[in-house]
Design an enzyme around this catalytic site. Structure first.
Site, PDB file in Angstrom:
ATOM      1  N   LEU A 106       0.883  -1.164   0.000  1.00 56.53           N
ATOM      2  CA  LEU A 106       0.000   0.000   0.000  1.00 56.53           C
ATOM      3  C   LEU A 106       0.921   1.213   0.000  1.00 56.53           C
ATOM      4  O   LEU A 106       1.776   1.343   0.877  1.00 56.53           O
ATOM      5  CB  LEU A 106      -0.916  -0.008   1.225  1.00 56.53           C
ATOM      6  N   ASP A 107       0.756   2.079  -0.990  1.00 52.62           N
ATOM      7  CA  ASP A 107       1.684   3.193  -1.157  1.00 52.62           C
ATOM      8  C   ASP A 107       1.770   4.064   0.086  1.00 52.62           C
ATOM      9  O   ASP A 107       0.820   4.157   0.878  1.00 52.62           O
ATOM     10  CB  ASP A 107       1.260   4.055  -2.348  1.00 52.62           C
ATOM     11  N   LYS A 108       2.890   4.751   0.210  1.00 53.20           N
ATOM     12  CA  LYS A 108       3.147   5.628   1.356  1.00 53.20           C
ATOM     13  C   LYS A 108       2.054   6.676   1.504  1.00 53.20           C
ATOM     14  O   LYS A 108       1.633   7.001   2.626  1.00 53.20           O
ATOM     15  CB  LYS A 108       4.522   6.293   1.189  1.00 53.20           C
ATOM     16  N   ASP A 109       1.573   7.219   0.381  1.00 52.57           N
ATOM     17  CA  ASP A 109       0.572   8.281   0.448  1.00 52.57           C
ATOM     18  C   ASP A 109      -0.859   7.750   0.371  1.00 52.57           C
ATOM     19  O   ASP A 109      -1.795   8.515   0.129  1.00 52.57           O
ATOM     20  CB  ASP A 109       0.812   9.321  -0.644  1.00 52.57           C
ATOM     21  N   SER A 110      -1.035   6.450   0.598  1.00 51.91           N
ATOM     22  CA  SER A 110      -2.361   5.847   0.693  1.00 51.91           C
ATOM     23  C   SER A 110      -2.579   5.343   2.117  1.00 51.91           C
ATOM     24  O   SER A 110      -1.639   5.124   2.868  1.00 51.91           O
ATOM     25  CB  SER A 110      -2.507   4.692  -0.304  1.00 51.91           C
TER      26      SER A 110
END
Length: 213
Positions: free
Chosen positions: A72-76
């Protein structure tokens, strides 16, 4: 006259053939499989190590024998699954399993019927056409926690929420899909992976559930 090949030799060669998933199926299961569900906060890496100025999973999860099943992306934000079982990790994250993932997506703008239909039919990205998605307009999720830092919203442009379900896992796929139909993503929260749901967990909270496979 050519020498006949022993049947046993033929059998040995055939036994080496493997199906695409045979390695995962033959892998021994851990004695005590764990499945941890975490609400990953915004700005946190989906891994236990990073540079000194990066936030990681270390300190959020008390177990030292589990690892993320997927990313899961850092900005998600939202649901991240962790397990100590390689077979379960394969079933959750391998593309061949096509496990459905549910996202709550705050987008800039108001979705048109045409934009929604494009998402349902598949969107052409720079790495190819996506598979059809399930998508619907939804109200802002109930009891939604504030994001830190807050989402940058333009007062002159309305925003909307979508519930988007996909079975692929390409890099930043949801953001690229919404951008392709003219709806830039402002905030992205993963709410479900297959049968596993975020429910009422707040950022940084976790719980264990029994594996279903």
């Amino acid at each position: 006259m050519p020498t006949a090949k022993p049947a046993s030799a033929t059998f040995r060669r055939r036994s080496r053939k493997r199906t695409p998933n045979s390695g995962a199926a033959a892998r021994p299961r851990t004695a005590n499989p764990k499945l941890v569900l975490l609400n990953k906060p915004y700005g946190v890496l989906s891994q236990f190590s990073g540079s000194a100025d990066e936030q990681t999973l270390k300190g959020l999860i008390p177990h030292n024998d589990v690892y993320p099943a997927g990313r899961l992306d850092k900005d998600s934000e939202g649901l991240l699954l962790l397990t100590n079982d390689g077979v379960l990790q394969h079933k959750i994250s391998h593309p061949s399993q096509k496990l459905q993932k549910t996202y709550w997506v705050q987008v800039e703008g108001e979705p048109t019927a045409e934009a929604l239909q494009q998402l349902r039919q598949g969107v052409e990205l720079n790495d190819g056409m996506t598979l059809p998605a399930e998508v619907m307009v939804m109200p802002e999720p109930q009891n939604l926690w504030p994001r830190n830092p807050p989402v940058r919203e333009r007062l002159s442009v309305p925003d909307s929420w979508l519930c988007l379900k996909i079975t692929e896992g390409r890099n930043r796929q949801v953001r690229r899909m919404t951008a392709a139909v003219g709806l830039p993503t402002l905030r992205l929260i993963r709410a479900g992976i297959g049968p596993f749901l975020l429910r009422q967990m707040q950022p940084g909270e976790w719980r264990e559930e029994p594996p279903v496979w």
